[in-house]
Scaffold this active site. Structure first.
Site, short mmCIF file in Angstrom:
data_model
loop_
_atom_site.label_atom_id
_atom_site.label_comp_id
_atom_site.label_asym_id
_atom_site.label_seq_id
_atom_site.Cartn_x
_atom_site.Cartn_y
_atom_site.Cartn_z
N ILE A 1 55.12 38.47 39.59
CA ILE A 1 55.14 39.90 39.24
C ILE A 1 53.85 40.53 39.74
O ILE A 1 52.76 40.04 39.42
CB ILE A 1 55.20 40.07 37.69
CG1 ILE A 1 56.49 39.49 37.12
CG2 ILE A 1 55.04 41.55 37.28
CD1 ILE A 1 57.77 40.18 37.56
N HIS A 2 53.94 41.58 40.52
CA HIS A 2 52.71 42.28 40.92
C HIS A 2 52.93 43.73 41.30
O HIS A 2 51.96 44.46 41.50
CB HIS A 2 52.05 41.56 42.11
CG HIS A 2 52.80 41.78 43.39
ND1 HIS A 2 53.90 41.05 43.74
CD2 HIS A 2 52.62 42.67 44.41
CE1 HIS A 2 54.35 41.46 44.91
NE2 HIS A 2 53.60 42.45 45.34
#
Ligand code: UD1
Ligand code: UDP
Length: 345
Positions: A204-205
């Site tokens: 996740i980013h």
């Protein structure tokens, strides 16, 4: 000799450039790599140059950790200087980051032809910084290398038809080269004590997930629920690590590890039972390794992965029936790009 100046800056760009740089050299052209410095940790940058044999950058502009305007502006100024000094025949950019848009704009303003690898992708969500970067880069490019049919169609809808080539996906070239090498060189599955097909990989980013506290909490809650079914291994992007640290968060049941190199990532993916991600690259790599993916976003540019049943949106309907995706090619996209570059300059 024809000179290509390549602008790189972020992790996914190193991964895309690896096979293309090799093909450019094999086609007898000279390549000067300019690293904007956007990604700078050893595990986000150097490790990819080492593992994937990417030529060393001639410049590192050290521009990072800034807001969009300051980052893009400083890159633009320094890239222009490098382009004026090196006088390339063409500037090559990849993907949709701030380094991409800065490279494309700097070159276009100097009347240097721009080639864009991964052109034509659209999420149709202008709140994503990536969407703005892609649209601008495409509209100033002279050569547009599209990974999919839908990317070609997207460009046509915006009136861009000249210089457009469907060449497949260079990330498939990279994946094929990595699968064999990762089996020999990576021991990460053993080191983490994982049984093949027993775990999921999560990353996740994206700003759209991390920058809104309520949304970020929903993503974490979704991962915690999924972790009750099987262990989740999550290599944590620095943007996300900062948030975990600042808010004292640690998703329950999720094993957080530092970002890993490409060979470890390929090995982790190859043995995974599922992928949960908001990354663009990982959605396709899940398919390349034939692992089902859930995309933790409300839309995706990689619509083929959804249509072919290998990917679904976390908010969307269940998986479609599975089939193969011809668009991404046979792992020979990079030589095709090099041949077209040679013809153009
Ligand atoms: C960027 C791209 C995004 C892409 C992603 C790939 C833009 C606008 N975004 O997002 O499209 O999907 O790269 O990974 O270009 N940081 C470190 N060390 C590093 C790299 C970053 O600490 O090696 C920190 C920075 O200081 C910053 C944060 O991570 O605080 C975000 O970095 P930034 O380059 O702004 O955007 P990404 O989230 O990496
Ligand atoms: N990746 C990696 N190590 C990690 C996480 C990701 O090598 O710890 C690779 C991943 O396999 C894919 C690429 O990085 O090839 C995706 O980059 P990222 O998710 O940073 O950016 P995006 O594709 O969303 O632009």
């Amino acid at each position: 000799m024809q000179v290509i100046l390549t602008v790189l800056g972020a992790r996914p760009q190193f991964i895309k450039a690896a096979p293309v740089s090799r093909a450019i050299a094999a086609a007898g052209m000279d390549e000067i790599i300019v690293h904007t410095g956007q990604h700078f940790d050893a595990q986000m940058s150097d490790i990819f140059f080492d593992e994937l044999d990417i030529p060393k950058p001639r410049y590192n502009l050290s521009v990072n950790s800034l807001g969009h305007g300051a980052m893009t502006g400083r890159m633009l100024e320094k890239l222009e200087e490098a382009m004026l000094a090196e006088k390339p025949d063409l500037v090559l950019v990849y993907g949709d980051t701030n380094s991409t848009v800065a490279g494309a704009l700097a070159a276009a303003k100097l009347h240097i032809p721009v080639a864009h690898v991964e052109a034509g992708l659209r999420s149709f969500n202008r709140r994503m910084p990536e969407e703005i970067n892609r649209v601008v880069a495409d509209h100033v490019s002279t050569l547009l290398f599209c990974p999919t049919r839908s990317a070609v169609d997207n460009l046509a809808r915006e009136g861009i038809v000249a210089g457009v080539h469907a060449v497949g996906d260079v990330m498939f070239d990279t994946t094929l080269a990595a699968i064999e090498r990762s089996g020999e060189r990576s021991r990460i599955v053993e080191a983490l004590g994982l049984a093949p097909q027993s775990y999921a990989i999560a990353t996740i980013h994206r700003a759209e997930n991390t920058d809104d506290a309520e949304r970020f909490a929903r993503v974490i809650a979704w991962l915690e629920a999924a972790a009750r079914e099987r262990p989740i291994i999550m290599p944590v992007h620095p943007r996300t690590r900062k948030l975990f640290d600042a808010r004292g968060l640690a998703p329950e049941g999720v094993v957080l590890i530092d970002p890993v190199g490409y060979l470890d990532m390929a090995r982790l993916l190859h043995n995974a039972a599922a992928v949960f991600t908001d990354s663009g690259g990982l959605q396709k790599e899940a398919y390349f390794h034939r692992v089902p993916c859930v995309t933790l976003r409300d839309e995706t540019e990689w619509v083929e992965t959804i249509e072919a049943g290998w990917n679904r949106l976390w908010t969307g309907p269940d998986y479609q029936p599975r089939r193969d995706i011809p668009d991404y090619g046979s792992g020979q996209s990079a030589p095709a790009i090099a041949a077209l570059l040679r013809e153009a300059i």
